[in-house]
Scaffold this motif. Structure first.
Motif, PDB file in Angstrom:
ATOM      1  N   LEU A 129      43.798  40.268  46.007  1.00 14.23           N
ATOM      2  CA  LEU A 129      43.544  40.693  47.468  1.00 14.23           C
ATOM      3  C   LEU A 129      42.787  41.899  47.581  1.00 14.23           C
ATOM      4  O   LEU A 129      41.873  42.031  48.458  1.00 14.23           O
ATOM      5  N   MET A 130      42.873  43.040  46.991  1.00 12.64           N
ATOM      6  CA  MET A 130      42.250  44.205  47.087  1.00 12.64           C
ATOM      7  C   MET A 130      40.877  44.148  46.240  1.00 12.64           C
ATOM      8  O   MET A 130      39.854  44.689  47.090  1.00 12.64           O
ATOM      9  N   MET A 131      40.780  43.283  45.266  1.00  8.57           N
ATOM     10  CA  MET A 131      39.252  43.083  45.020  1.00  8.57           C
ATOM     11  C   MET A 131      38.482  42.504  46.153  1.00  8.57           C
ATOM     12  O   MET A 131      37.070  42.677  46.242  1.00  8.57           O
ATOM     13  N   GLU A 132      39.123  41.565  47.106  1.00 11.57           N
ATOM     14  CA  GLU A 132      38.376  40.874  47.846  1.00 11.57           C
ATOM     15  C   GLU A 132      38.064  41.979  49.193  1.00 11.57           C
ATOM     16  O   GLU A 132      36.785  41.513  49.821  1.00 11.57           O
ATOM     17  N   MET A 133      38.757  42.933  49.391  1.00 11.56           N
ATOM     18  CA  MET A 133      38.726  43.771  50.437  1.00 11.56           C
ATOM     19  C   MET A 133      37.855  45.030  50.418  1.00 11.56           C
ATOM     20  O   MET A 133      37.184  45.479  51.271  1.00 11.56           O
TER      21      MET A 133
ATOM     22  N   VAL B  33      43.905  41.849  55.916  1.00 10.78           N
ATOM     23  CA  VAL B  33      44.589  42.905  56.387  1.00 10.78           C
ATOM     24  C   VAL B  33      46.016  42.414  56.449  1.00 10.78           C
ATOM     25  O   VAL B  33      46.974  43.092  56.081  1.00 10.78           O
ATOM     26  N   ALA B  34      46.215  41.367  57.383  1.00 10.01           N
ATOM     27  CA  ALA B  34      47.383  40.703  57.545  1.00 10.01           C
ATOM     28  C   ALA B  34      48.193  40.546  56.426  1.00 10.01           C
ATOM     29  O   ALA B  34      49.403  40.917  56.012  1.00 10.01           O
TER      30      ALA B  34
ATOM     31  N   LEU C 267      37.954  36.668  57.983  1.00 10.41           N
ATOM     32  CA  LEU C 267      38.475  36.774  56.641  1.00 10.41           C
ATOM     33  C   LEU C 267      39.156  38.073  56.711  1.00 10.41           C
ATOM     34  O   LEU C 267      40.229  38.206  56.023  1.00 10.41           O
ATOM     35  N   GLN C 268      38.473  39.087  57.243  1.00  7.93           N
ATOM     36  CA  GLN C 268      38.938  40.569  57.056  1.00  7.93           C
ATOM     37  C   GLN C 268      40.431  40.542  57.787  1.00  7.93           C
ATOM     38  O   GLN C 268      41.388  41.167  57.264  1.00  7.93           O
TER      39      GLN C 268
END
Length: 180
Positions: free
Chosen positions: A127-131, A63-64, A58-59
């Protein structure tokens, strides 16, 4: 001088087209983020539709997508600011008004740009919240940094839209006025 105006017109159109394409890439990333957040089960990542690309983690996928999102935002921002610069460099108000009417999802009224901004900026936030773990200021700063190119692109698109309205209404206001 006529050739210079023709070059500016062509450059304006190409900038608008490129900015619009970059926004569509950003919207595609937004759709992928929404799709993956709805279909991720924890064990196996779903393949990306249309491309049959599978990621091992997932990471790596996040990132992609983040790199694609930031790149599309930077292209949209550059192209929209360049289009605005070219438009304001044209002295003939008739040509300026006609160029500002060039059909684009970037240079639209708030009725169209608000949902577009919500989709683009919201997907960046998702997207940022998941990363990254949320810790207040750092998370907010990263989100602003990642999403600001799309925000700036839409702001310059709004300025192009308002130039059309100013020029066609016969107002003496210039695009550089702070009220625009």
């Amino acid at each position: 001088m006529k050739r210079v105006i023709e070059l500016r017109i062509d450059n304006f159109r190409e900038c608008i087209k490129l900015s619009q394409r970059a926004v569509f890439v950003g919207l595609s990333v937004a759709a992928l983020v929404q799709y993956l957040s709805a279909h991720y089960q924890g064990d196996v990542l779903p393949a990306i539709p249309l491309f049959s690309v599978e990621f091992t983690s997932l990471q790596s996928l996040q990132v992609a997508l983040l790199i694609l999102y930031i790149g599309a935002g930077l292209v949209a921002c550059f192209s929209a600011t360049r289009a605005f610069s070219i438009l304001t460099s044209i002295d003939d108000p008739v040509i300026k008004a006609e160029l500002a009417r060039y059909p684009s999802i970037i240079a639209t009224s708030i009725i169209y740009s608000a949902p577009l901004a919500g989709a683009l900026l919201g997907s960046g936030m998702l997207l940022m919240m998941e990363m990254t773990p949320y810790d207040g200021f750092r998370e907010f700063f990263l989100y602003v940094l990642v999403s600001s190119p799309f925000f700036v692109a839409l702001q310059f698109g709004g300025r192009i839209y308002r130039i059309k309205n100013v020029v066609t209404s016969g107002s003496t206001m210039t695009p550089e006025d702070s009220s625009l």
